[in-house]
Design a protein around this motif. Structure first.
Motif, PDB file in Angstrom:
ATOM      1  N   ILE A  18      28.565  37.401  -9.395  1.00  0.00           N
ATOM      2  CA  ILE A  18      27.668  38.434  -8.853  1.00  0.00           C
ATOM      3  C   ILE A  18      26.219  37.973  -8.982  1.00  0.00           C
ATOM      4  N   VAL A  19      25.888  37.367 -10.118  1.00  0.00           N
ATOM      5  CA  VAL A  19      24.529  36.853 -10.319  1.00  0.00           C
ATOM      6  C   VAL A  19      24.200  35.832  -9.238  1.00  0.00           C
ATOM      7  N   SER A  20      25.146  34.950  -8.962  1.00  0.00           N
ATOM      8  CA  SER A  20      24.948  33.937  -7.929  1.00  0.00           C
ATOM      9  C   SER A  20      24.709  34.581  -6.564  1.00  0.00           C
ATOM     10  N   GLU A  21      25.510  35.590  -6.239  1.00  0.00           N
ATOM     11  CA  GLU A  21      25.334  36.296  -4.957  1.00  0.00           C
ATOM     12  C   GLU A  21      23.975  36.968  -4.873  1.00  0.00           C
ATOM     13  N   LEU A  22      23.568  37.621  -5.945  1.00  0.00           N
ATOM     14  CA  LEU A  22      22.310  38.366  -5.933  1.00  0.00           C
ATOM     15  C   LEU A  22      21.078  37.470  -5.912  1.00  0.00           C
TER      16      LEU A  22
END
Length: 112
Positions: A18-22
């Motif tokens: 999720i961090v990567s996506e955000l």
């Protein structure tokens, strides 16, 4: 600090995916910033990294600085200076609060 008293922005509950996506950062970049001691995720019982919203904000700031050509050791130095200033500011606030409390406590006792 217990989990219940932790502000929501500081709760380490977000997976690296999720961090990567955000942030638009790769897993490798995120782990690199951890290796360079710029962010400090927690690990759950299975060893999976968990990040907070504050970590995400910090990662975006780091990525922006890196795009500007700032080296990671310079970013770490800036972050340390900011933490020091924040601690000093909090100490000063606590001292002032103590002085105000003492002053008003003494004035209230004297007026009785």
């Amino acid at each position: 600090m217990s989990f219940e008293s932790t502000p929501y922005k500081d709760k380490k509950v977000i997976s690296i995916g999720i961090v990567s996506e955000l942030t638009g950062l790769s897993f490798r970049q995120i782990r690199y910033y951890e290796e360079r001691k710029l962010i400090f995720p927690e690990r759950n019982e299975k060893g999976t990294r968990r990040y907070s919203f504050s970590d995400i904000e910090k990662l975006v700031e780091i990525a922006n600085k890196r795009e500007e050509g700032v080296q990671t050791h310079e970013i770490r130095k800036e972050m340390k200076q900011e933490r020091t200033k924040s601690v000093e500011k909090n100490v000063l606030k606590d001292m002032l609060r103590g002085q105000f409390n003492a002053h008003f406590r003494n004035n209230n006792n004297n007026s009785m």
